[in-house]
Design a protein around this motif. Sequence first.
Motif, short mmCIF file in Angstrom:
data_model
loop_
_atom_site.label_atom_id
_atom_site.label_comp_id
_atom_site.label_asym_id
_atom_site.label_seq_id
_atom_site.Cartn_x
_atom_site.Cartn_y
_atom_site.Cartn_z
N GLY A 30 0.62 3.93 -2.74
CA GLY A 30 0.25 5.28 -2.33
C GLY A 30 1.24 6.32 -2.84
N ASP A 38 -7.66 3.61 -6.35
CA ASP A 38 -7.31 5.00 -6.03
C ASP A 38 -6.55 5.65 -7.18
N GLY A 74 0.81 -1.22 0.00
CA GLY A 74 0.00 0.00 0.00
C GLY A 74 0.84 1.27 0.00
N PRO A 130 -5.61 -4.76 0.07
CA PRO A 130 -5.23 -3.38 -0.20
C PRO A 130 -4.80 -3.15 -1.64
N PHE A 131 -4.33 -4.20 -2.29
CA PHE A 131 -3.83 -4.05 -3.64
C PHE A 131 -4.90 -3.49 -4.56
N ILE A 152 -10.11 15.70 -3.59
CA ILE A 152 -9.40 14.41 -3.72
C ILE A 152 -9.92 13.37 -2.72
N PRO A 153 -10.04 13.72 -1.40
CA PRO A 153 -10.48 12.68 -0.46
C PRO A 153 -11.86 12.09 -0.78
N ASN A 206 -7.58 -1.89 -3.73
CA ASN A 206 -8.01 -0.55 -3.33
C ASN A 206 -7.07 0.53 -3.83
N ILE A 207 -5.78 0.26 -3.75
CA ILE A 207 -4.84 1.30 -4.17
C ILE A 207 -4.84 1.42 -5.69
N THR A 217 0.83 9.48 -5.37
CA THR A 217 1.42 10.80 -5.18
C THR A 217 1.97 11.35 -6.50
N LEU A 258 -11.81 9.78 -3.87
CA LEU A 258 -11.21 8.49 -3.58
C LEU A 258 -12.14 7.64 -2.73
N TYR A 259 -12.75 8.30 -1.74
CA TYR A 259 -13.57 7.55 -0.81
C TYR A 259 -14.76 6.89 -1.49
N ILE A 260 -15.52 7.67 -2.26
CA ILE A 260 -16.74 7.14 -2.86
C ILE A 260 -16.44 5.99 -3.83
#
Lengths: 328, 332
Positions: free
Chosen positions: B182, B316, B178, B309-310, B206-207, B312-313, B186, B210-212
């Motif tokens: 991440g 993102d 992650g 996590p893979f 941005i937050p 999810n990122i 960036t 990403l969240y939705i």
Amino acid sequence: MMQKQTKIHKESAHSHMVKLVSTASLHETVGDVLLRLQDPKSQYECVDYTYVLRADGVLDGVVSIKQLLNSKSGVKISKLMTRKLMVVHQHSDQEHVANVALNGNIKCVPVVDKHHHLLGVVPSDIILSILKWEHTEDMLRLSGIHGGGTTYRDISHVSSFKMGLLRIPSILVGLVGGMLATSVVNYYEVSLEKNLILAFFIPLIVYMNDAVGTQTETILVRLLGTEKVSIWKYFLRELGTGFFMGLVVGFLAFSITLVWHNEAILAATIGLSLLIGVTSATVTAIAVPYTLFLLKKDPAISGGPFTTVLQDIFSLMIYFTVASLILH
Amino acid sequence: MKKNIPEKHGKSHAETALSHMVKRVSTASLHETVGDILKRLQNGKATFDTVDYTFVLHHDQRIAGVVSIKELLHANDSVRVADIMHTKVRTVHPSTDQERVAFIALRENIKAVPVVDKDHKFLGVVPSDTILNILEWEHTEDLLRFSGVRGRGEKLRNFVKSGVFSMSKARLPSILIGVLGGLFATSVVEFFEKSLEEELVLAFFIPVMLYICAAVGTQTGTILVRTLATEEVKIHKYVIRELLIGSIIAALVGGLMFCVVFFWFKSHLVALTIGISLLIGVMTATLIGVFVPLTLFKFKKDPAVSGGPFINILQDILTLVIYFSVASVILL
């Protein structure tokens, strides 16, 4: 045994039990019971266990069909029976029933009223199904899909429209939380203008804290669902784990940022924010589900929108606070 | 059964039907009567591990049918077992994964699952109490895998009780992937530095963006992982339903955010950027949430790994690319 109490009305032990169960009185013999079991007129729904009742109807012991078959027909039931009984009450939640079966290693769970009179048993096939429903419920609730009752029993047959309705509420909660996160960043507009580079790291910060929080929350929900837990012990251990992982993650991000951007102050800001953020994520991820648990709601509900978006807001506040302290 | 559930990789032999099987099971031949079987069951010399079912076997040990203890007790002693037995018997092989055994018991509504060798000869059964335990272990494993905790078997099941260091060790690998993902995210934002300089307001969203997208992706993935594990589904019908739901949610969320941003920041261009980015982002998240678990499933990997996590990122990074691309087109 901790027990979820969300669905007392619909999904209690009472609603799943069968009533035609083999029973015996204390003075009877194995032969008497087997004779009755073999009588075609006695249509028992569950023959796995024979429950032994006292004269006043109170449940006193249990004998399994295996024990009955392996014993001589002259043996008295009272000599054979096991007196240590695992029972549930009629209002017990179905998840509790499944846990009793699991922990006691028994096929069927007897249901009693408050005077310990036998009402019926929850048979093994139902227990297996209950376990499956509860597992589906755990997983879906953790991902923010909120159905009740029978929704989880057959997820592949829920219509698109209904599934949409189940998923949208948590997304909307997330949307409101997300707007709050927007206003947090908005609040630090001046810092951002001065150091635009801070914006680049927002996804990293938010992501890392959520990833750790999700792990913490999943483990907690599993613990609350199955076993007695000392919440303080778990909290302290999780705080330790969070801090340790925060150190590793923070140091790694610090090193890479330092090599990449060649700015020690920026790298320190990122590293420190991650350390504090990851540690705080474990606190949030315990506090929210546990509060729900204390309010007698299913702790798995906290998954999906609420805990994550709350942590997003905290993460951003921590990040920009650390940035304004270090960079200015 | 048409569909094959893949057996999970990385399982030790301790997690197969063979390791959970008991051998001392009541069996009978086709010509026997109910009375013969009950007499044998009551003969104190033959101790059975389980008496729930009696398996009726051909001469060559193949299963001809099955009869439950309840059916035996309710039948007349003189009835031939061949006349009351069920002939459709679901079996597993010694190497079948334990999770598969448990789900077969669930689907077929049977208490014990019979195990046969490759010549269909009867070997034994996996009893009901074991099946209940397997179901519970597998659930713990699925949940933990889904949240990016590594490990397998016994170790993973007892994971919830482990100490700070072994816990960190199991959780860190996915977290460290992650960190790298991440940092890559960036550089995606950095790539769009010019856009950000011109429109700082883009950074504020941005937050939420990403969240939705991540939230919708997780929902879709969870439903699919659970469905693949427990149900017999027509994949095509299912995929179409998920895509339909994803579109509805995308349209709703995009429209709602357009309105909110429009009234808040009074810029229809910014509002349009946010609305359209969310629309595309949520659609993308749905596609990923459907196709990543499906691909893992096709290649016989545990679909629950996809929740980690893979994925999810990855989501993102895609979200950021979509967001800034839409912004470049509309705003600049």
